[in-house]
Write a protein that holds these residues in place. Structure first.
Motif: not given
Length: 467
Positions: A315-316, A318-319, A439, A446, A455
């Motif tokens: 999640r990190q 991807s962010r 990722w 996204q 997230g």
């Protein structure tokens, strides 16, 4: 003539070689930067050289649900060796016990405080301070995100410079004295300076200070140590030397309050507010045709806890990818624009090559090049060239970065730790790098769908020795 399979392989290979060539140039510039500005000795020498000239600094730490780490972080900040500073902790409407724990631990009471409204943020619910700790002010505000918490700190600050950090991070005691050097050396030109972020997992932490540097046992944390070395010691140091730095980590950066207010502070509605601020500063100064400097100093170290769980790390990353793409899309007119000089060509060229095209073409190469070879549509030399561009050069860059770290900074005291990191520099290219690009590709998806939000980010906290 090349057929379709060879064209696909050629695009993938050339992109990989271009990235590698850019990394080699960055390594050279990083080595030059360290040679031209060698690390200043610790202790009294640093204080004697800079303390009399050091301008006041407001350290702004936004906090949201940081109950596990916030007390150690505040202790670390209050213990900084700097002649004139204040600590502003911005509680961004935390739902856990962040605010209550800080109030109880430091004996704070509700106080009044005048603030201006230079930049935007949600309403402030109250200020908390103690006469026994005149450097500390806690700002409790309604939830609005990290950018809003930082903007609230900017409005409340009373110093010409502010240092933005994460509340879950720990600064070394002399970090401010080191990072302020460009503001002292070039006071009329310097508008922002970034510092190095290091992984605290595995280290011994006592009373808000890292007292022993150790490697973690977790494989994901070890891999991230190598990633951070490449990102800070190589890429950002080199881009700072080129005066083409486009991102200063939100975990540790020093800024001119006046210039940040002029660009409207931190932007809302993006997860890449740290990168977007730096790009806005570049644009602003270039549009005004004013001389300026945005630097990076490798010595001031900020320690942070990295994810040890695959889901959290995914999640990190991807962010981060989504944040870079949001910033690029908003300022894409600067790309290769002569009006913006080296930031348009070098800085945004790096973004295009690494952040925009990188994950797309690398994942495409992982899928298609081996498949085309297996179907006898691609000759063996093309496959070998792909493997060299993907794996061999990646290992070489990591190894050279580790050598540079050991020669210049020597943060890892034992040969065994260097050997472990050398091993990680090899094996991370055999699975982890490919997963990381997946990722990042998810972050691309996204971004395309205009998703927002950070997230869930779970943490262990700084409790003694973390592993």
């Amino acid at each position: 003539m090349l057929d379709a399979a060879q064209w696909i392989a050629l695009v993938v290979i050339v992109t990989g070689l271009a990235q590698t060539a850019f990394y080699v140039v960055q390594l050279v510039y990083a080595a030059i930067a360290l040679h031209n500005r060698p690390p200043v000795p610790r202790g009294a020498t640093l204080w004697r050289r800079y303390s009399d000239q050091a301008p006041p600094i407001a350290v702004i730490a936004p906090a949201y649900n940081e109950e596990l780490t916030v007390v150690e972080s505040v202790r670390s900040l209050l213990a900084l060796h700097y002649p004139n500073f204040e600590v502003l902790l911005g509680n961004d409407g935390s739902k856990d016990g962040t605010l209550a724990r800080v109030i109880a631990e430091f004996g704070l009471k509700r106080v009044g405080r005048y603030i201006d409204k230079s930049v935007t943020h949600q309403p402030i619910r109250g200020f908390y301070a103690s006469p026994d700790l005149p450097r500390l002010l806690v700002i409790d505000k309604e939830n609005g995100g990290k950018s809003a918490a930082l903007n609230a700190g900017i409005n409340a600050s009373r110093s010409p410079l502010f240092c933005a950090i994460d509340a879950d991070s720990i600064l070394e005691t002399d970090a401010l004295l080191r990072v302020v050097r460009p503001f002292i050396d070039f006071p009329d030109r310097t508008i922002a300076v970034g510092g190095t972020i290091r992984i605290a997992n595995g280290c011994t932490i006592d009373a808000g200070r890292v007292t022993g540097v150790r490697l973690p046992r977790n494989f994901l944390a070890l891999v991230q140590i190598m990633e951070y070395l490449r990102a800070f010691l190589m890429a950002r140091l080199a881009l700072g030397q080129m005066q083409a730095l486009t991102v200063i980590s939100g975990a540790f950066g020093l800024f001119s309050r006046q210039r940040v207010v002029e660009v409207g502070g931190y932007s809302h509605g993006t997860v890449g507010e740290d990168m977007e601020l730096v790009v806005k500063l570049h644009r602003h100064m270039r549009d005004l045709k004013l001389p300026y400097r945005i630097d990076f100093i490798p010595e001031p170290v900020c320690w942070t806890e990295c994810p040890e769980d695959v889901g959290v790390l995914a999640r990190q990353r991807s962010r981060w990818q989504r944040g870079a793409l949001e910033c690029f899309a908003k300022h894409r007119d600067m790309t290769f624009n002569p009006r913006y000089g080296r930031i348009g060509f070098v800085g945004f060229g790096h973004i295009v090559l690494v952040d925009v095209l990188g994950p797309l073409i690398e994942v495409l190469g992982y899928l298609l090049v081996p498949l085309l070879w297996a179907l006898n549509l691609l000759a063996l030399p093309w496959l070998l060239a792909f493997l060299a561009a993907t794996f061999t050069f990646g290992i070489a860059i990591s190894a050279l970065t580790l050598i540079l770290e050991e020669v210049q900074l020597r943060r890892f005291p034992r040969a065994r730790e260097l050997a472990i990191l050398g091993f990680i520099a090899v094996v991370e290219n055999l699975g982890y790098r490919q997963l990381s690009n997946v990722w990042r590709l998810k972050g691309w998806w996204q971004f395309a769908r205009r998703e927002q939000g950070w997230g869930a980010m779970t943490r262990k906290g700084f409790g003694g020795t973390t592993a």
